[in-house]
Design an enzyme around this catalytic site. Structure first.
Site, mmCIF file in Angstrom:
data_model
loop_
_atom_site.group_PDB
_atom_site.id
_atom_site.type_symbol
_atom_site.label_atom_id
_atom_site.label_comp_id
_atom_site.label_asym_id
_atom_site.label_seq_id
_atom_site.Cartn_x
_atom_site.Cartn_y
_atom_site.Cartn_z
ATOM 1 N N ASN A 96 0.800 -1.255 -0.067
ATOM 2 C CA ASN A 96 -0.002 -0.079 0.047
ATOM 3 C C ASN A 96 0.899 1.299 0.054
ATOM 4 O OD1 ASN A 96 0.489 -0.795 2.809
ATOM 5 N ND2 ASN A 96 -1.194 0.146 3.443
ATOM 6 N N GLU A 109 -2.856 -4.561 -3.058
ATOM 7 C CA GLU A 109 -3.426 -5.396 -4.125
ATOM 8 C C GLU A 109 -3.456 -4.613 -5.415
ATOM 9 O OE1 GLU A 109 -4.773 -4.880 -1.342
ATOM 10 O OE2 GLU A 109 -6.137 -6.454 -0.673
HETATM 11 N N1 THU Z 1 -5.325 -1.886 2.615
HETATM 12 C C1 THU Z 1 -4.592 -2.540 1.599
HETATM 13 O O1 THU Z 1 -3.352 -2.135 1.153
HETATM 14 N N2 THU Z 1 -5.238 -3.845 1.191
HETATM 15 C C2 THU Z 1 -6.478 -4.233 1.742
HETATM 16 O O2 THU Z 1 -6.896 -5.182 1.371
HETATM 17 C C3 THU Z 1 -7.099 -3.591 2.577
HETATM 18 C C4 THU Z 1 -6.540 -2.113 3.192
HETATM 19 C C5 THU Z 1 -4.524 -0.813 2.963
HETATM 20 C C6 THU Z 1 -5.236 0.699 2.754
HETATM 21 C C7 THU Z 1 -4.797 1.911 3.773
HETATM 22 O O3 THU Z 1 -3.420 1.962 3.230
HETATM 23 C C8 THU Z 1 -4.401 0.681 4.789
HETATM 24 O O4 THU Z 1 -4.536 -0.785 4.369
HETATM 25 C C9 THU Z 1 -5.595 1.038 5.760
HETATM 26 O O5 THU Z 1 -6.778 0.966 5.322
#
Ligand code: THU
Length: 139
Positions: free
Chosen positions: A44, A57
């Site tokens: 992320n 993802e």
């Molecule tokens: N996030 C992801 O990268 N993947 C997921 O499946 C759920 C949430 C991230 C988005 C944000 O940067 C952090 O997790 C908190 O929501």
């Protein structure tokens, strides 16, 4: 955990270690195996303008497309705990699903659950809807 799954886990873990998540402090990594056999990873990437952040993802899917692949076979998501992908990421995975896509949800200890993407996103909107061939049951 078999070798193929261990590879996805290791790549997701490495990417997770590189996440840019200073606002949520919730680093996530993802690794996917594409139809060519290549593995692509992502993390992320948050932003001071909060809504601009992207999920792990989405980042892995972007790496896959840039790498020349167009079909996901399996994807592993690794968070601080076992988390299910957000709705937008399910839709993005669906764009590159040609058959069964297996989604593994893992935590740092290697605990893992296994799901079909079609289970996480039933009745997905896809290109066939745009072509008028959507198989939607009538009321
Ligand atoms: N996030 C992801 O990268 N993947 C997921 O499946 C759920 C949430 C991230 C988005 C944000 O940067 C952090 O997790 C908190 O929501």
């Amino acid at each position: 955990m078999n070798d193929f799954l261990a590879e996805l886990f290791d790549r997701a873990k490495q990417a997770r270690g590189r996440a840019h998540a200073p606002y949520s402090r919730f680093p996530v990594g993802a690794a996917l195996r594409a139809a060519s056999g290549a593995v692509y990873a992502g993390a992320n990437v948050e932003n001071a303008a909060y809504p601009l952040g992207i999920c792990a993802e989405t980042s892995a899917i972007a790496a896959m497309v840039a790498g020349g692949d167009r079909e996901i076979l399996e994807i592993l998501v690794l968070g601080p705990k076992r988390i299910a992908p957000c709705g937008a990421c399910r839709q993005r995975m669906s764009e590159f699903a040609k058959g069964l896509v297996v989604v593994y949800l893992a935590d740092e200890s290697g605990n893992c659950s296994r799901h079909a993407l079609s289970e996480l996103l039933p009745h997905a909107f896809g290109p066939e809807a745009l072509n008028g061939n959507a198989d939607v049951e009538k009321c």
